[in-house]
Design a protein around this motif. Sequence first.
Motif, PDB file in Angstrom:
ATOM      1  N   TYR A 175       0.835  -1.257   0.131  1.00  0.00           N
ATOM      2  CA  TYR A 175      -0.075  -0.002   0.073  1.00  0.00           C
ATOM      3  C   TYR A 175       0.711   1.237  -0.019  1.00  0.00           C
ATOM      4  CZ  TYR A 175      -3.938  -2.973   1.253  1.00  0.00           C
ATOM      5  OH  TYR A 175      -4.898  -3.972   1.331  1.00  0.00           O
ATOM      6  N   GLU A 233      -5.130   5.142   2.304  1.00  0.00           N
ATOM      7  CA  GLU A 233      -5.661   4.108   1.049  1.00  0.00           C
ATOM      8  C   GLU A 233      -6.167   2.710   1.829  1.00  0.00           C
ATOM      9  OE1 GLU A 233      -3.936   1.410  -2.549  1.00  0.00           O
ATOM     10  OE2 GLU A 233      -2.583   2.906  -1.520  1.00  0.00           O
ATOM     11  N   LEU A 286     -10.064   1.071   1.662  1.00  0.00           N
ATOM     12  CA  LEU A 286     -10.219  -0.013   1.387  1.00  0.00           C
ATOM     13  C   LEU A 286     -10.833  -0.833   2.285  1.00  0.00           C
ATOM     14  CD1 LEU A 286      -6.824  -1.113  -0.374  1.00  0.00           C
ATOM     15  CD2 LEU A 286      -9.008  -0.835  -1.633  1.00  0.00           C
ATOM     16  N   HIS A 289     -14.831  -2.427   1.683  1.00  0.00           N
ATOM     17  CA  HIS A 289     -15.048  -4.094   1.571  1.00  0.00           C
ATOM     18  C   HIS A 289     -15.225  -4.571   2.721  1.00  0.00           C
ATOM     19  CE1 HIS A 289     -12.756  -4.528  -2.042  1.00  0.00           C
ATOM     20  NE2 HIS A 289     -12.090  -3.612  -1.871  1.00  0.00           N
TER      21      HIS A 289
END
Length: 168
Positions: free
Chosen positions: A32, A37, A41, A45
């Motif tokens: 990453y 970030e 994510l 998710h």
Amino acid sequence: MKLRPLEKRDLPYIYEQENSRRVMALWFEEPYSSFDELQILYDRHILDQTERRFVIEDNESFIGVVELMDIDTLHRHTEIQIIIHSKYQGHGYAQSAMKAGIEYAFTVLNMHKVYLYVDVKNAAAVHIYKKIGFIAEGTLRQHFFAEGRYHDSLMMGIFKSEFEKPTK
């Protein structure tokens, strides 16, 4: 050792592991670029029904992560991935955590098959997977690009019937 669902509080540990080029190369992925970030994510998710992420813990210590990815409820198969923190490698955590993740896939998700990809040169991982009962199904030539080169990957799988232990 136990598995528990990944929570937001685990992200600093995940970032430490997944921001390592050496570790992520084992998953044929790039690290990453930022903690932000990783948080994005995670938020994106968290409700995704095609994946499950578990933290491996022992005495409240973060040992690593087991992930079930691309959960396919029609064909009843899923990919499994694992990362063990370097300071806990060689203590049997990988084998125990993999078995727990596979057990979850078969008993909770009702999967028929669990599969994985592993670099053909990662002899330690291949040994563990074979010990658990995974069968090599084929070699994918130059299938993944990591650390500036293409890697051959072994695809391995195990069926529920192969994993189930006989009752005594």
